[in-house]
Design an enzyme around this catalytic site. Structure first.
Site, PDB file in Angstrom:
ATOM      1  N   CYS A 134     -15.501   3.978   2.509  1.00  0.00           N
ATOM      2  CA  CYS A 134     -16.785   3.692   1.865  1.00  0.00           C
ATOM      3  C   CYS A 134     -16.621   2.377   1.110  1.00  0.00           C
ATOM      4  O   CYS A 134     -15.547   2.086   0.576  1.00  0.00           O
ATOM      5  CB  CYS A 134     -17.121   4.826   0.898  1.00  0.00           C
ATOM      6  SG  CYS A 134     -18.529   4.510  -0.181  1.00  0.00           S
ATOM      7  N   ASP A 146       0.773  -1.241   0.000  1.00  0.00           N
ATOM      8  CA  ASP A 146       0.000   0.000   0.000  1.00  0.00           C
ATOM      9  C   ASP A 146       0.804   1.291   0.000  1.00  0.00           C
ATOM     10  O   ASP A 146       0.692   2.095  -0.907  1.00  0.00           O
ATOM     11  CB  ASP A 146      -0.980  -0.010   1.182  1.00  0.00           C
ATOM     12  CG  ASP A 146      -2.041   1.062   1.054  1.00  0.00           C
ATOM     13  OD1 ASP A 146      -2.124   1.674  -0.014  1.00  0.00           O
ATOM     14  OD2 ASP A 146      -2.781   1.279   2.014  1.00  0.00           O
TER      15      ASP A 146
HETATM   16  C1  B12 Z   1      -4.314   6.321  -3.657  1.00  0.00           C
HETATM   17  C2  B12 Z   1      -5.170   5.165  -3.188  1.00  0.00           C
HETATM   18  C3  B12 Z   1      -6.505   5.424  -2.891  1.00  0.00           C
HETATM   19  C4  B12 Z   1      -7.179   6.753  -3.239  1.00  0.00           C
HETATM   20  C5  B12 Z   1      -7.441   6.790  -4.767  1.00  0.00           C
HETATM   21  C6  B12 Z   1      -8.171   5.529  -5.271  1.00  0.00           C
HETATM   22  C7  B12 Z   1      -7.737   5.025  -6.623  1.00  0.00           C
HETATM   23  N1  B12 Z   1      -8.634   4.249  -7.223  1.00  0.00           N
HETATM   24  O1  B12 Z   1      -6.651   5.302  -7.098  1.00  0.00           O
HETATM   25  C8  B12 Z   1      -8.454   6.688  -2.346  1.00  0.00           C
HETATM   26  C9  B12 Z   1      -8.155   7.378  -1.006  1.00  0.00           C
HETATM   27  C10 B12 Z   1      -9.709   7.334  -2.941  1.00  0.00           C
HETATM   28  C11 B12 Z   1      -8.582   5.192  -2.119  1.00  0.00           C
HETATM   29  C12 B12 Z   1      -9.772   4.581  -1.795  1.00  0.00           C
HETATM   30  C13 B12 Z   1      -9.921   3.216  -1.598  1.00  0.00           C
HETATM   31  N2  B12 Z   1      -8.936   2.305  -1.530  1.00  0.00           N
HETATM   32 CO1  B12 Z   1      -7.087   2.709  -1.970  1.00  0.00          CO
HETATM   33  N3  B12 Z   1      -5.287   2.896  -2.532  1.00  0.00           N
HETATM   34  C14 B12 Z   1      -4.623   3.877  -3.054  1.00  0.00           C
HETATM   35  C15 B12 Z   1      -3.187   3.437  -3.400  1.00  0.00           C
HETATM   36  C16 B12 Z   1      -2.263   3.914  -2.283  1.00  0.00           C
HETATM   37  C17 B12 Z   1      -2.655   3.919  -4.757  1.00  0.00           C
HETATM   38  C18 B12 Z   1      -3.633   3.698  -5.929  1.00  0.00           C
HETATM   39  C19 B12 Z   1      -3.160   4.392  -7.182  1.00  0.00           C
HETATM   40  O2  B12 Z   1      -2.035   4.201  -7.607  1.00  0.00           O
HETATM   41  N4  B12 Z   1      -4.020   5.232  -7.771  1.00  0.00           N
HETATM   42  C20 B12 Z   1      -3.699   5.990  -8.967  1.00  0.00           C
HETATM   43  C21 B12 Z   1      -4.586   5.550 -10.116  1.00  0.00           C
HETATM   44  C22 B12 Z   1      -4.270   6.389 -11.374  1.00  0.00           C
HETATM   45  O3  B12 Z   1      -4.247   4.217 -10.359  1.00  0.00           O
HETATM   46  P1  B12 Z   1      -5.336   3.103 -10.700  1.00  0.00           P
HETATM   47  O4  B12 Z   1      -6.506   3.231  -9.789  1.00  0.00           O
HETATM   48  O5  B12 Z   1      -4.637   1.797 -10.803  1.00  0.00           O
HETATM   49  O6  B12 Z   1      -5.747   3.651 -12.137  1.00  0.00           O
HETATM   50  C23 B12 Z   1      -5.930   2.809 -13.176  1.00  0.00           C
HETATM   51  C24 B12 Z   1      -7.240   2.977 -13.877  1.00  0.00           C
HETATM   52  O7  B12 Z   1      -7.632   4.307 -13.810  1.00  0.00           O
HETATM   53  C25 B12 Z   1      -6.884   2.465 -15.238  1.00  0.00           C
HETATM   54  N5  B12 Z   1      -7.481   3.159 -16.354  1.00  0.00           N
HETATM   55  C26 B12 Z   1      -7.499   4.462 -16.628  1.00  0.00           C
HETATM   56  N6  B12 Z   1      -8.148   4.671 -17.779  1.00  0.00           N
HETATM   57  C27 B12 Z   1      -8.544   3.473 -18.237  1.00  0.00           C
HETATM   58  C28 B12 Z   1      -9.253   3.135 -19.359  1.00  0.00           C
HETATM   59  C29 B12 Z   1      -9.497   1.783 -19.611  1.00  0.00           C
HETATM   60  C30 B12 Z   1     -10.272   1.440 -20.816  1.00  0.00           C
HETATM   61  C31 B12 Z   1      -9.054   0.792 -18.705  1.00  0.00           C
HETATM   62  C32 B12 Z   1      -9.326  -0.646 -18.936  1.00  0.00           C
HETATM   63  C33 B12 Z   1      -8.355   1.180 -17.532  1.00  0.00           C
HETATM   64  C34 B12 Z   1      -8.103   2.514 -17.329  1.00  0.00           C
HETATM   65  O8  B12 Z   1      -5.474   2.582 -15.418  1.00  0.00           O
HETATM   66  C35 B12 Z   1      -4.905   3.128 -14.254  1.00  0.00           C
HETATM   67  C36 B12 Z   1      -3.557   2.495 -14.025  1.00  0.00           C
HETATM   68  O9  B12 Z   1      -3.688   1.105 -13.853  1.00  0.00           O
HETATM   69  C37 B12 Z   1      -3.355   1.860  -3.413  1.00  0.00           C
HETATM   70  C38 B12 Z   1      -2.134   1.075  -2.933  1.00  0.00           C
HETATM   71  C39 B12 Z   1      -1.062   1.022  -3.995  1.00  0.00           C
HETATM   72  N7  B12 Z   1       0.146   1.325  -3.627  1.00  0.00           N
HETATM   73  O10 B12 Z   1      -1.363   0.687  -5.143  1.00  0.00           O
HETATM   74  C40 B12 Z   1      -4.557   1.634  -2.471  1.00  0.00           C
HETATM   75  C41 B12 Z   1      -5.554   0.543  -2.853  1.00  0.00           C
HETATM   76  C42 B12 Z   1      -5.875   0.731  -4.304  1.00  0.00           C
HETATM   77  N8  B12 Z   1      -6.743   0.880  -2.075  1.00  0.00           N
HETATM   78  C43 B12 Z   1      -7.421  -0.143  -1.687  1.00  0.00           C
HETATM   79  C44 B12 Z   1      -8.688  -0.072  -1.038  1.00  0.00           C
HETATM   80  C45 B12 Z   1      -9.170  -1.339  -0.347  1.00  0.00           C
HETATM   81  C46 B12 Z   1      -9.433   1.114  -1.064  1.00  0.00           C
HETATM   82  C47 B12 Z   1     -10.892   1.308  -0.632  1.00  0.00           C
HETATM   83  C48 B12 Z   1     -11.804   0.158  -0.960  1.00  0.00           C
HETATM   84  C49 B12 Z   1     -10.913   1.598   0.900  1.00  0.00           C
HETATM   85  C50 B12 Z   1     -12.281   1.902   1.465  1.00  0.00           C
HETATM   86  N9  B12 Z   1     -13.136   0.934   1.727  1.00  0.00           N
HETATM   87  O11 B12 Z   1     -12.605   3.034   1.719  1.00  0.00           O
HETATM   88  C51 B12 Z   1     -11.277   2.586  -1.433  1.00  0.00           C
HETATM   89  C52 B12 Z   1     -11.859   2.246  -2.810  1.00  0.00           C
HETATM   90  C53 B12 Z   1     -12.223   3.438  -3.644  1.00  0.00           C
HETATM   91  C54 B12 Z   1     -12.093   3.162  -5.144  1.00  0.00           C
HETATM   92  N10 B12 Z   1     -13.208   2.948  -5.832  1.00  0.00           N
HETATM   93  O12 B12 Z   1     -10.978   3.117  -5.663  1.00  0.00           O
HETATM   94  C55 B12 Z   1      -6.754  -1.448  -2.104  1.00  0.00           C
HETATM   95  C56 B12 Z   1      -7.514  -2.053  -3.268  1.00  0.00           C
HETATM   96  C57 B12 Z   1      -7.432  -3.553  -3.314  1.00  0.00           C
HETATM   97  C58 B12 Z   1      -8.061  -4.061  -4.593  1.00  0.00           C
HETATM   98  N11 B12 Z   1      -8.707  -5.214  -4.510  1.00  0.00           N
HETATM   99  O13 B12 Z   1      -7.971  -3.453  -5.623  1.00  0.00           O
HETATM  100  C59 B12 Z   1      -5.280  -0.958  -2.453  1.00  0.00           C
HETATM  101  C60 B12 Z   1      -4.601  -1.696  -3.591  1.00  0.00           C
HETATM  102  C61 B12 Z   1      -4.466  -1.088  -1.159  1.00  0.00           C
HETATM  103  C62 B12 Z   1      -4.031  -2.534  -0.886  1.00  0.00           C
HETATM  104  N12 B12 Z   1      -2.741  -2.748  -0.745  1.00  0.00           N
HETATM  105  O14 B12 Z   1      -4.801  -3.448  -0.791  1.00  0.00           O
HETATM  106  N13 B12 Z   1      -7.394   4.553  -2.333  1.00  0.00           N
HETATM  107  S1  SF4 Z   2     -18.813   4.334  -4.006  1.00  0.00           S
HETATM  108 FE1  SF4 Z   2     -17.869   6.289  -4.638  1.00  0.00          FE
HETATM  109  S2  SF4 Z   2     -17.449   7.311  -2.710  1.00  0.00           S
HETATM  110 FE2  SF4 Z   2     -17.724   5.142  -2.209  1.00  0.00          FE
HETATM  111  S3  SF4 Z   2     -15.657   4.219  -2.307  1.00  0.00           S
HETATM  112 FE3  SF4 Z   2     -16.602   3.948  -4.311  1.00  0.00          FE
HETATM  113  S4  SF4 Z   2     -15.866   5.736  -5.448  1.00  0.00           S
HETATM  114 FE4  SF4 Z   2     -15.557   6.226  -3.307  1.00  0.00          FE
END
Ligand code: B12
Ligand code: SF4
Ligand code: SF4
Length: 382
Positions: free
Chosen positions: A249, A142
């Site tokens: 959430c 994480d």
């Molecule tokens: C920053 C972060 C957050 C932020 C931002 C969330 C996010 N989605 O990035 C916040 C605080 C909001 C958050 C919330 C949560 N998080 Co968080 N978070 C992280 C963290 C530290 C980094 C994630 C990251 O790099 N984000 C940057 C974005 C750009 O990366 P990405 O989401 O992979 O983006 C991809 C997509 O957008 C995709 N994409 C973009 N365009 C397109 C288009 C197409 C066509 C396709 C196919 C894909 C695609 O490509 C991107 C790169 O792969 C990770 C841990 C880690 N080191 O990875 C945990 C992590 C993602 N979190 C986790 C969890 C559990 C949560 C929550 C469920 C916690 C909760 N219950 O409140 C929520 C879920 C919210 C959600 N819907 O994402 C877990 C998820 C486990 C899993 N099964 O995936 C992680 C992996 C931590 C862990 N070690 O377990 N988190």
């Molecule tokens: S439902 Fe919306 S507010 Fe709740 S964790 Fe997912 S993205 Fe965040």
């Protein structure tokens, strides 16, 4: 030929070793990928950051180069082992959202901090693997600049669903991820394909409309970000949408139809503590620093500190429409923390009739903090 097959045998043995160690340590999934397996991740992370979607998580922007490419983080890495740990709940976590006197803590935070649970296991596996392989290893969960979700998808643990999190055919949305980087070569697993199809349940259920498009999130609108990562006052327009969610959430995760295959977490440390399943708003509003630390000892909730936590509980109180909290909210107008005082103003503006609130505002305590003064102004008590 003989040398090749000897090398392949060595890879097979090492790969089998890491898998059996992962199983013995209680990981539910363990699969392997290469550091160059996520070529699109860096650009997508760049788009996310350039659009400001990381909000106040400055550490994401600061580490973007290392985060976007595992080889920039560690140039010697040759294989990445990704682990998944199931934390499935025993019931649908959305049930509590209609209980106005209760506060919803997201499933992942209802017991021990998963960072501690996973890190300990990763360290054990790393020590044993390094000794066996004669290779260097680094483990991450994480908080390191590693894009765990795309790496997990490349390794085939699941796919990144439209809610952006990893979905597994076996465990649905309820998987924690961790990884071990190593200089050793291992056998590589194929990636998982996207099984979202035409479904958009997670996108439609989000209370704050945090998905600008499928597979993309704007963290600034996500309740998880707002209640956990964001430090100051929360955008007033989003407060009513937060409902009684006081820490994280689960709505988008819980909506996923793939959860029908999920099982309850077998790791006891990740099964919900009874007193964190449905705590009452009233009891949480009373927590001072010492009682907050003791109640959330060992829990990830402790990380945000008492003041940010009470800020969140005050939002739930304000959203409840329940006048029972008026007295406690008035006491919190004199709290030492400005973020608490500010949110007490907002909660009271929701719980009191307009005339009552004006009368309260006329006798409000002296206030010098600009954020708190802003709350009084926003509430109409100029
Ligand atoms: C920053 C972060 C957050 C932020 C931002 C969330 C996010 N989605 O990035 C916040 C605080 C909001 C958050 C919330 C949560 N998080 Co968080 N978070 C992280 C963290 C530290 C980094 C994630 C990251 O790099 N984000 C940057 C974005 C750009 O990366 P990405 O989401 O992979 O983006 C991809 C997509 O957008 C995709 N994409 C973009 N365009 C397109 C288009 C197409 C066509 C396709 C196919 C894909 C695609 O490509 C991107 C790169 O792969 C990770 C841990 C880690 N080191 O990875 C945990 C992590 C993602 N979190 C986790 C969890 C559990 C949560 C929550 C469920 C916690 C909760 N219950 O409140 C929520 C879920 C919210 C959600 N819907 O994402 C877990 C998820 C486990 C899993 N099964 O995936 C992680 C992996 C931590 C862990 N070690 O377990 N988190
Ligand atoms: S439902 Fe919306 S507010 Fe709740 S964790 Fe997912 S993205 Fe965040
Ligand atoms: S709810 Fe539907 S769209 Fe969202 S991740 Fe699950 S299968 Fe994909």
């Amino acid at each position: 030929m003989a040398a090749e097959s000897k090398e392949q045998k060595r890879l097979d043995t090492l790969t089998a070793f890491v898998r059996s160690e992962a199983k013995a340590l209680g990981f539910d999934l363990c699969r392997i990928t290469r550091p160059d397996a996520i070529p699109q991740a860096k650009a997508r992370l760049g788009e996310f950051i350039d659009a400001g979607r990381h909000g106040t998580m400055e550490w994401m922007a600061e580490s973007r180069d290392r985060r976007g490419d595992p080889r920039t983080l560690w140039s010697d890495v040759r294989s990445i082992v990704v682990f998944g740990l199931n934390y499935g709940p025993d019931e649908d976590p959305r049930g509590i959202l209609t209980k106005a006197d209760k506060a919803a803590i997201s499933v992942y935070a209802r017991n021990r901090d998963y960072h501690d649970v996973i890190k300990g296991r990763l360290k054990e596996i790393a020590t044993r693997f390094a000794a066996r392989a004669g290779a260097d290893v680094k483990v991450f969960v994480d908080t390191a600049p590693v894009m765990e979700k795309p790496l997990a998808a490349a390794a085939g643990l699941g796919w990144q669903g439209k809610h952006t999190n990893l979905v597994s055919r076996e465990h649905g949305s309820w998987l924690f991820l961790g990884s071990m980087f190593t200089t050793a070569d291992l056998n590589i697993d194929p990636p998982e394909v996207d099984h979202c199809g035409s479904c958009r349940a997670c996108l439609d259920i989000c209370p704050t409309d945090a998905f600008p498009a499928p597979y993309q999130i704007d963290a600034r609108r996500c309740i998880s970000y707002l209640t956990i990562e964001h430090k100051g006052p929360i955008d007033p327009a989003l407060r009513p949408l937060i409902g009684n969610r006081i820490y994280g959430c689960d709505d988008c995760l819980a909506a996923c139809p793939w959860n029908k295959f999920a099982r309850e977490a077998s790791e006891m440390k990740l099964q919900a503590r009874e007193d964190l399943k449905e705590p009452s708003i009233a009891s949480l509003l009373d927590l001072d620093d010492a009682s907050f630390r003791s109640f959330f000892s060992g829990s990830p909730v402790k990380r945000i500190g008492r003041d940010r936590f009470i800020r969140n509980v005050l939002i739930a109180a304000g959203n409840s429409g329940d006048r029972r909290y008026v007295e406690r909210c008035q006491e919190l107008l004199r709290d030492a923390s400005p973020v608490v005082r500010g949110m007490a103003v907002w909660a009271l503006s929701r719980l009191l009739e307009a005339g009552e609130f004006s009368a309260l505002a006329a006798q409000r305590p002296d206030e010098s903090d600009s954020d708190v003064l802003n709350e009084w102004n926003l509430a109409g008590a100029v």
